[in-house]
Write a protein that holds these residues in place. Structure first.
Motif, mmCIF file in Angstrom:
data_model
loop_
_atom_site.group_PDB
_atom_site.id
_atom_site.type_symbol
_atom_site.label_atom_id
_atom_site.label_comp_id
_atom_site.label_asym_id
_atom_site.label_seq_id
_atom_site.Cartn_x
_atom_site.Cartn_y
_atom_site.Cartn_z
ATOM 1 N N ALA A 24 0.821 -1.205 0.000
ATOM 2 C CA ALA A 24 0.000 0.000 0.000
ATOM 3 C C ALA A 24 0.858 1.259 0.000
ATOM 4 C CB ALA A 24 -0.945 -0.007 1.210
ATOM 5 N N ILE A 25 1.949 1.231 0.784
ATOM 6 C CA ILE A 25 2.841 2.401 0.832
ATOM 7 C C ILE A 25 3.499 2.634 -0.522
ATOM 8 C CG2 ILE A 25 4.973 3.293 1.842
ATOM 9 C CD1 ILE A 25 4.171 1.934 4.450
ATOM 10 N N VAL A 26 3.940 1.541 -1.170
ATOM 11 C CA VAL A 26 4.579 1.674 -2.489
ATOM 12 C C VAL A 26 3.588 2.217 -3.518
ATOM 13 C CG1 VAL A 26 5.623 0.389 -4.383
ATOM 14 C CG2 VAL A 26 6.300 -0.111 -2.037
ATOM 15 N N CYS A 27 2.362 1.687 -3.499
ATOM 16 C CA CYS A 27 1.357 2.146 -4.467
ATOM 17 C C CYS A 27 0.928 3.583 -4.204
ATOM 18 C CB CYS A 27 0.134 1.217 -4.419
ATOM 19 S SG CYS A 27 0.456 -0.465 -4.979
ATOM 20 N N ALA A 28 0.819 3.945 -2.925
ATOM 21 C CA ALA A 28 0.380 5.298 -2.584
ATOM 22 C C ALA A 28 1.533 6.292 -2.524
ATOM 23 C CB ALA A 28 -0.340 5.281 -1.238
ATOM 24 N N GLY A 29 2.770 5.810 -2.697
ATOM 25 C CA GLY A 29 3.930 6.687 -2.603
ATOM 26 C C GLY A 29 3.885 7.913 -3.499
ATOM 27 N N PRO A 30 3.606 7.740 -4.814
ATOM 28 C CA PRO A 30 3.548 8.930 -5.684
ATOM 29 C C PRO A 30 2.498 9.952 -5.238
ATOM 30 C CG PRO A 30 3.690 6.934 -6.990
ATOM 31 C CD PRO A 30 3.482 6.497 -5.573
ATOM 32 N N PHE A 31 1.331 9.459 -4.799
ATOM 33 C CA PHE A 31 0.294 10.393 -4.347
ATOM 34 C C PHE A 31 0.722 11.109 -3.066
ATOM 35 C CE2 PHE A 31 -3.413 11.258 -1.675
ATOM 36 C CZ PHE A 31 -4.115 12.133 -2.499
ATOM 37 N N ILE A 32 1.347 10.366 -2.141
ATOM 38 C CA ILE A 32 1.811 10.988 -0.897
ATOM 39 C C ILE A 32 2.871 12.039 -1.198
ATOM 40 C CG2 ILE A 32 2.960 10.551 1.302
ATOM 41 C CD1 ILE A 32 1.709 7.768 1.304
ATOM 42 N N TRP A 33 3.785 11.734 -2.141
ATOM 43 C CA TRP A 33 4.806 12.716 -2.507
ATOM 44 C C TRP A 33 4.175 13.941 -3.161
ATOM 45 C CZ3 TRP A 33 6.375 14.855 -7.170
ATOM 46 C CH2 TRP A 33 7.555 15.600 -7.124
ATOM 47 N N LEU A 34 3.155 13.723 -4.018
ATOM 48 C CA LEU A 34 2.467 14.848 -4.643
ATOM 49 C C LEU A 34 1.771 15.709 -3.590
ATOM 50 C CD1 LEU A 34 1.802 15.934 -7.535
ATOM 51 C CD2 LEU A 34 -0.378 14.750 -7.332
ATOM 52 N N LEU A 35 1.159 15.055 -2.596
ATOM 53 C CA LEU A 35 0.518 15.796 -1.511
ATOM 54 C C LEU A 35 1.539 16.620 -0.737
ATOM 55 C CD1 LEU A 35 -2.026 16.343 0.198
ATOM 56 C CD2 LEU A 35 -1.448 14.308 1.541
ATOM 57 N N ALA A 36 2.701 16.008 -0.462
ATOM 58 C CA ALA A 36 3.750 16.744 0.246
ATOM 59 C C ALA A 36 4.271 17.902 -0.600
ATOM 60 C CB ALA A 36 4.890 15.788 0.617
ATOM 61 N N ALA A 37 4.423 17.679 -1.905
ATOM 62 C CA ALA A 37 4.919 18.736 -2.794
ATOM 63 C C ALA A 37 3.964 19.919 -2.854
ATOM 64 C CB ALA A 37 5.146 18.171 -4.190
ATOM 65 N N SER A 38 2.668 19.660 -2.692
ATOM 66 C CA SER A 38 1.700 20.756 -2.757
ATOM 67 C C SER A 38 1.816 21.697 -1.566
ATOM 68 C CB SER A 38 0.278 20.195 -2.826
ATOM 69 O OG SER A 38 -0.078 19.544 -1.612
ATOM 70 N N PHE A 39 2.481 21.257 -0.495
ATOM 71 C CA PHE A 39 2.657 22.099 0.693
ATOM 72 C C PHE A 39 4.062 22.690 0.779
ATOM 73 C CE2 PHE A 39 -0.864 19.364 2.058
ATOM 74 C CZ PHE A 39 -1.761 20.327 2.513
ATOM 75 N N ASP A 47 12.085 18.089 -3.284
ATOM 76 C CA ASP A 47 12.641 17.312 -2.181
ATOM 77 C C ASP A 47 11.998 15.926 -2.176
ATOM 78 O OD1 ASP A 47 13.791 16.361 0.039
ATOM 79 O OD2 ASP A 47 13.018 17.873 1.419
ATOM 80 N N ILE A 48 12.813 14.884 -1.995
ATOM 81 C CA ILE A 48 12.306 13.513 -2.054
ATOM 82 C C ILE A 48 11.528 13.143 -0.795
ATOM 83 C CG2 ILE A 48 12.977 11.083 -2.333
ATOM 84 C CD1 ILE A 48 15.384 11.966 -3.864
ATOM 85 N N SER A 49 11.769 13.802 0.302
ATOM 86 C CA SER A 49 11.119 13.442 1.560
ATOM 87 C C SER A 49 9.604 13.607 1.452
ATOM 88 C CB SER A 49 11.643 14.309 2.704
ATOM 89 O OG SER A 49 11.317 15.669 2.491
ATOM 90 N N LEU A 50 8.885 12.737 2.167
ATOM 91 C CA LEU A 50 7.428 12.739 2.102
ATOM 92 C C LEU A 50 6.786 13.661 3.130
ATOM 93 C CD1 LEU A 50 6.777 8.908 1.603
ATOM 94 C CD2 LEU A 50 6.992 10.707 -0.142
ATOM 95 N N ILE A 51 7.573 14.254 4.009
ATOM 96 C CA ILE A 51 7.051 15.180 5.020
ATOM 97 C C ILE A 51 7.705 16.543 4.805
ATOM 98 C CG2 ILE A 51 6.815 15.661 7.485
ATOM 99 C CD1 ILE A 51 6.991 12.671 8.010
ATOM 100 N N PRO A 52 6.944 17.550 4.382
ATOM 101 C CA PRO A 52 7.538 18.876 4.161
ATOM 102 C C PRO A 52 8.014 19.499 5.465
ATOM 103 C CG PRO A 52 5.149 18.970 3.954
ATOM 104 C CD PRO A 52 5.512 17.527 4.077
ATOM 105 N N GLN A 53 9.163 20.151 5.423
ATOM 106 C CA GLN A 53 9.735 20.728 6.636
ATOM 107 C C GLN A 53 9.014 22.014 7.042
ATOM 108 O OE1 GLN A 53 13.913 21.196 5.887
ATOM 109 N NE2 GLN A 53 14.341 18.984 5.982
ATOM 110 N N ASN A 54 8.759 22.869 6.079
ATOM 111 C CA ASN A 54 8.060 24.124 6.359
ATOM 112 C C ASN A 54 6.813 24.194 5.488
ATOM 113 O OD1 ASN A 54 10.099 25.183 8.185
ATOM 114 N ND2 ASN A 54 11.373 25.473 6.349
ATOM 115 N N PRO A 55 5.752 23.491 5.876
ATOM 116 C CA PRO A 55 4.553 23.451 5.031
ATOM 117 C C PRO A 55 3.903 24.818 4.889
ATOM 118 C CG PRO A 55 4.119 22.477 7.190
ATOM 119 C CD PRO A 55 5.585 22.719 7.115
ATOM 120 N N THR A 56 3.396 25.070 3.698
ATOM 121 C CA THR A 56 2.747 26.346 3.402
ATOM 122 C C THR A 56 1.545 26.106 2.495
ATOM 123 O OG1 THR A 56 3.051 28.514 2.371
ATOM 124 C CG2 THR A 56 4.321 26.695 1.470
#
Length: 276
Positions: A24-39, A47-56
């Protein structure tokens, strides 16, 4: 011996769940990264990390202001709801005689419907465009809705659902003097609600994310649905990937909500089809 079997069963269950979580994590990985990128801001957008450091929320605010999202959402809702309503009602009416009535040529009609599913959708765009143009529906939402509002896949799926309803109910209703339309509305349609929910999910996903046909029919960008507007955003802001990520997240949220609401009936319909 019994304790060893229970221990092995528990270990197998844990390993199974761990494997499913990893998949599930592998399949949802691209969506989670896209969600993180939106913040993320423009400086650390890739940034490759899935948790944004300074979300905006600046990407969401920028997309909302630039695209006039409420207008495109309204266009998308009108197209999607009208298409789903037409497909469910008309496909359910078409599927009922194919499943519950006897008449000459029924198998031939069913074979033609199945054969038509082989034809790619792009092959019919020219004739569909000419038809909509002859009806003077170009640059209208009705021109977007009418084409593809009744799907062969929905007819076949609903027919299979009808065939799972006990025929004794139909015969009893006919003995009581009920007409075919009343039987369809009060007996058959409530009996296939899981299948109807499955049709709604498929229609919602396809219509909500549709962009090619609306771009062909609609000349006024103000009438575009959200997916077509996002393509325009992609062309205008290739250098601002955060805007594109935020727009994609806004677009996919309704799909997730509809799937969660219809998830139970969807699983029942799919499992019933597999058993059948």
């Amino acid at each position: 011996m019994i304790q060893a079997k229970k221990r092995r069963k528990a270990i197998n269950t844990v390993l199974t769940y761990v494997m499913l979580v990893l998949i599930a994590i592998v399949c949802a990985g691209p969506f989670i990264w896209l969600l993180a990128a939106s913040f993320r801001s423009g400086q650390n957008i890739y940034d490759i990390s899935l948790i944004p450091q300074n979300p905006t929320l600046e990407n969401y605010i920028g997309v909302w202001e630039f695209l006039s999202v409420p207008r495109y959402l309204l266009n998308t809702i009108i197209i999607t709801v009208a298409s789903i309503a037409m497909d469910v009602i008309l496909s359910a009416l078409c599927a009922y005689p194919l499943a519950c009535m006897r008449f000459k040529g029924k198998n031939f009609i069913l074979g033609v419907l199945l054969a038509s599913m082989i034809i790619p959708a792009a092959a019919g765009m020219i004739i569909n465009y000419l038809t909509i143009s002859a009806m003077r529906l170009l640059n209208t939402l009705a021109g977007v809705v009418l084409v593809g509002s009744v799907k062969v896949f929905s007819i076949i799926l609903l027919r299979q659902g009808y065939m799972g309803v006990p025929k004794d109910l139909i015969e009893a209703a006919r003995i009581d003097g009920a007409g075919e339309l009343r039987i369809w509305w009060q007996i058959m349609l409530p009996g296939i609600m899981p299948t109807v929910s499955t049709v709604i999910i498929f229609d919602f996903i396809s219509r909500w994310n549709e962009f090619l046909w609306p771009i062909i029919v609609l000349q006024d960008p103000a009438k575009y649905p959200l997916a077509a507007a996002l393509q325009y955003l992609n062309g205008s802001f290739n250098y601002k990937f955060g805007y594109i990520a935020a727009g994609a997240i806004i677009s996919v949220i309704p799909v997730i909500v509809v799937f969660i609401l219809c998830q139970k009936n969807y699983i029942e319909a799919v499992s019933g089809a597999v058993k059948g």
